[in-house]
Design an enzyme around this catalytic site. Structure first.
Site, mmCIF file in Angstrom:
data_model
loop_
_atom_site.group_PDB
_atom_site.id
_atom_site.type_symbol
_atom_site.label_atom_id
_atom_site.label_comp_id
_atom_site.label_asym_id
_atom_site.label_seq_id
_atom_site.Cartn_x
_atom_site.Cartn_y
_atom_site.Cartn_z
ATOM 1 N N THR A 174 1.138 -9.340 0.572
ATOM 2 C CA THR A 174 1.949 -9.796 1.701
ATOM 3 C C THR A 174 1.557 -11.199 2.149
ATOM 4 O OG1 THR A 174 2.197 -7.521 2.461
ATOM 5 C CG2 THR A 174 2.646 -9.249 4.062
ATOM 6 N N GLY A 213 -5.899 -6.029 4.197
ATOM 7 C CA GLY A 213 -6.944 -5.099 4.613
ATOM 8 C C GLY A 213 -8.245 -5.364 3.875
ATOM 9 N N GLU A 467 4.281 -1.293 2.938
ATOM 10 C CA GLU A 467 4.779 -0.930 1.607
ATOM 11 C C GLU A 467 6.300 -0.792 1.613
ATOM 12 O OE1 GLU A 467 2.674 1.469 -1.086
ATOM 13 O OE2 GLU A 467 0.870 1.556 0.138
#
Length: 736
Positions: A174, A213, A467
């Site tokens: 992303t 993350g 997602e």
């Protein structure tokens, strides 16, 4: 007094007048009233709870394994959860990393299948840690498994990708400016043939890798998704392993800049960060080349089957459908157990004059029982999706372009991809709504962090956007359905011309094989609660709205628009067709689950009957929720829709009598539930009171001297100009 005031006064008097109420105290030798109330509910069970657990879990062995894992995690001090609501962001992140050490022990000593079961339980206990651990093993390591050649995979495994010894990975897809539209990512990977290297670069602010993350504090390496550029030509987005930090000193490597995104709506145990990469060179071998390959001379070989890259997407979507069912079960266990012991107001026919249980109010049954049925629907759908995914990956791993059954493999892949997009969207939406409805159903106490539902909502909300944003995924599903409709029409027309039957559509859209019959189908007075009627109703309405969406696109094409523009013009048609298809798919998978359960060695007639009633409730509830669609397609008449509503109310009452045994069959321990309102023993008030006192012990007032005392003792100045020329009130009265 005005009539409205009289009515209001009468209402207030009714609320505050003395009423008989349950005593929640615990006199010597007696159970608390709430404990007895919970026992009374369990005494209603007309089926063996443990056997239903075995049916749901796939047998006694699997159920016992799950209980064993829950106990192991409960006794692991790093997985303590009683204080989770009062930890700061930094404390949560520290606790998250503490858990890594112990979970790695299980990873090293368990089979992959058993370890996946453990992680499914962890996702219910601490979704933040589950995500953080999953970033490395599900995404980073998963990318290596899915996109690296066998030699590359062995290389990165030797570097510690499996054992977390020497490296911790993250997944940098992303960007600040692009999420769902992966094809438009801006980060570049330009091949330098002279040096046999790729140059990784984020050229703009919007190319900054975002929401990554593990990036902020933890990761040493990233799988970076970037546009492959060779000899000035773009070949689309590929994946590259990029080192971020020195594993020994944790200093950032040259050209790498990383920051912390900070506090989020939930899951603060994850150190999400941003990454910029400025002309960082990596060896050519760091591009993952299982599919696309770049030679030393700069020759690019693309895979003949681009669809093979869908595997990682399907894995994530499957996991989220399964997780939606599991989290919904947890929320419903809290709300239903609380509703079984909480009493509120009394009526003239209340037993012993006691206040009425929340669960005995028809409106409360209407609020929670359909959601309980929906949780079962998602459970059976998740099981089916997991089975489909495992079979699909097994076939894809052994597939070759020249295989005789390659066309069948690709058709199955398209169906799984298209259907999973809609299911991921609607199951996560359903679960988030379930959590919020359960929170509201617990009244004021549901707002407390300690009752678990507020944090559960915040932690789960991200599932609706990561997602793949749910709306975008729904549109993707709608596009697939339109493609299926057009193909089904072509098959039908060719069959009419040739007189020979054509190929059949994939099972998930099998209703399109019978378009002509289903478009004219009607209930015609048959029992609306019959599962065959419910199944046919969903097939009919799905056919109707998929056809409408297809016709809308065809109309745009006839008006000169190209296909992509036509599909965008018909976005609302696509979204609605996907919604109807997804709810119908859930209904069918629930019915299949009921039928499959009959063959379980643990199934009994009583279990089959309660599952039948739950399937009827879910099917009719979703029909009621989409009443306009069924009236529009003509399957049900208005009077038959009244029968649907009547049967939903009836089934809510029937399922209510078994509600506590049903949530008991989920077999979640008190540790997993982690909510005083959802305690199995029903002793909610004592546990709630004790937890509040433990988490908030008496202490010296934190800001009395600094803030409150100066406020109370401040010197107030007299205001001599208070009336400031106003006329005397007596003079005003004289003038009147």
């Amino acid at each position: 007094m005005a009539p409205s005031s009289e009515r209001r006064t009468a209402q207030l008097e009714k609320h505050i007048a003395p009423q008989a109420c349950a005593s929640y105290a615990n006199p010597v030798g007696q159970k608390p009233a709430t404990v007895q109330a919970m026992q009374d509910e369990r005494d209603r069970a007309n089926f063996e709870v443990q056997k239903l657990t075995y049916v749901l879990e796939g047998g006694k062995k699997a159920a016992d394994q799950k209980q064993k894992m829950m106990l192991e995690l409960e006794r692991d001090v790093t997985f303590r959860m009683y204080d989770i609501h009062d930890l700061t962001k930094d404390e949560l992140r520290y606790r998250t990393m503490e858990k890594f050490h112990n979970i790695l022990h299980h990873l090293s000593n368990e089979s992959v299948a058993i370890f996946k079961q453990r992680l499914a339980i962890v996702s219910l206990i601490d979704p933040g840690f589950w995500t953080r651990f999953g970033v490395h093993f599900g995404l980073f390591f998963g990318a290596l498994q899915g996109s690296a050649t066998s030699g590359q995979f062995a290389y990165w495994a030797s570097k510690g990708a499996v054992s977390l010894n020497g490296m911790i990975g993250c997944f940098a897809m992303t960007e600040l400016g692009h999420g769902s539209n992966v094809a438009a990512l801006e980060t570049t990977a330009t091949f330098d043939a002279a040096a046999d290297q790729f140059i990784i670069h984020t050229p703009t602010i919007t190319a900054t890798k975002w929401w990554i993350g593990g990036a902020a504090h933890t990761a040493t390496h990233a799988v970076v998704f970037a546009q492959l550029i060779v000899n000035g030509k773009k070949y689309g987005v590929k994946s590259f392993v990029v080192p971020l930090r020195d594993p020994k000193t944790y200093t950032l490597l040259p050209g790498i800049n990383i920051g912390d995104i900070g506090k989020k709506m939930g899951r603060d145990g994850i150190d999400n960060g941003w990454i910029t990469v400025t002309n960082v060179r990596i060896p050519r071998a760091y591009m993952l080349m299982k599919h696309t390959k770049v030679s030393r001379q700069g020759e690019v070989k693309e895979p003949p089957l681009q669809q093979l890259t869908y595997g990682a997407l399907l894995q994530g979507r499957t996991a989220m459908v399964v997780d939606s069912g599991n989290v919904a079960k947890k929320a419903l266990t809290i709300a239903i157990r609380y509703a079984a012991v909480r009493r509120q107001f009394s009526s003239s026919n209340s037993a012993n004059g006691l206040e009425t249980k929340l669960l005995d109010y028809p409106i409360h049954q209407r609020r929670l029982m359909p959601l309980l049925a929906q949780a079962f629907a998602m459970h059976f759908t998740g099981m089916e999706m997991q089975k489909m995914y495992d079979q699909m990956m097994e076939r894809l791993d052994s597939a070759s372009p020249g295989d005789a059954d390659m066309e069948e493999v690709l058709e199955a892949l398209k169906e799984t991809h298209g259907t999973s997009a809609g299911l991921k969207a609607f199951c996560t939406w359903n679960c988030l709504n379930t959590i919020e409805q359960c929170r509201q159903a617990c009244g004021g106490h549901g707002y407390s962090a300690y009752t678990g539902l507020a944090g559960m909502y915040n932690d789960f909300a991200v599932q609706c956007t990561w997602e793949g944003d749910n709306t975008i995924l729904t549109l993707q599903s709608g596009r697939y359905l339109i493609s299926c409709y057009r193909e089904a029409c072509a098959i039908r027309d060719n069959a009419k011309k040739s007189g020979k039957p054509g190929k059949k559509m994939a099972p998930g859209v099998g209703y399109l094989n019978h378009m002509d019959e289903l478009l004219g189908a009607k209930c015609n007075g048959r029992p609306v609660h019959d599962l065959a009627v419910i199944a046919e109703a969903w097939d009919s309405v799905s056919t109707f709205f998929v056809k409408r969406a297809g016709e809308a696109v065809d109309e745009c094409l006839r008006n000169g628009q190209d296909l992509d523009v036509a599909l965008e013009e018909c976005s609302q048609h696509r979204l609605y067709a996907s919604k109807i298809h997804s709810f119908g798919y859930l209904t069918h998978r629930f019915i299949d689950g009921v039928n499959t359960a009959k063959s379980s060695p643990d199934s009994t007639p009583a279990i089959q009957n309660i599952l039948l009633q739950l399937a009827q409730l879910y099917g009719l509830y979703t029909i009621e929720e989409n009443a306009g669609a069924f009236l529009q397609c003509g399957y049900f008449s208005p009077s038959e829709m009244d029968q649907v509503r009547t049967n939903v109310t009836r089934l809510c009452k029937t399922v209510r009598d078994q509600a506590i045994p049903l949530v008991d069959a989920f077999a979640y321990s008190d540790y997993i539930i982690n909510s005083p309102l959802g305690r199995a023993d029903g002793n909610v008030y004592e546990h709630y009171y004790a937890q509040i006192k433990r988490a908030n012990p008496p202490q010296e007032h934190p800001y009395f001297h600094k803030l409150i005392k100066p406020l109370l003792e401040r010197e107030v100045l007299d205001n001599d100009d208070e009336e400031a020329g106003l006329e005397d009130e007596d003079e005003d009265e004289d003038e009147e």
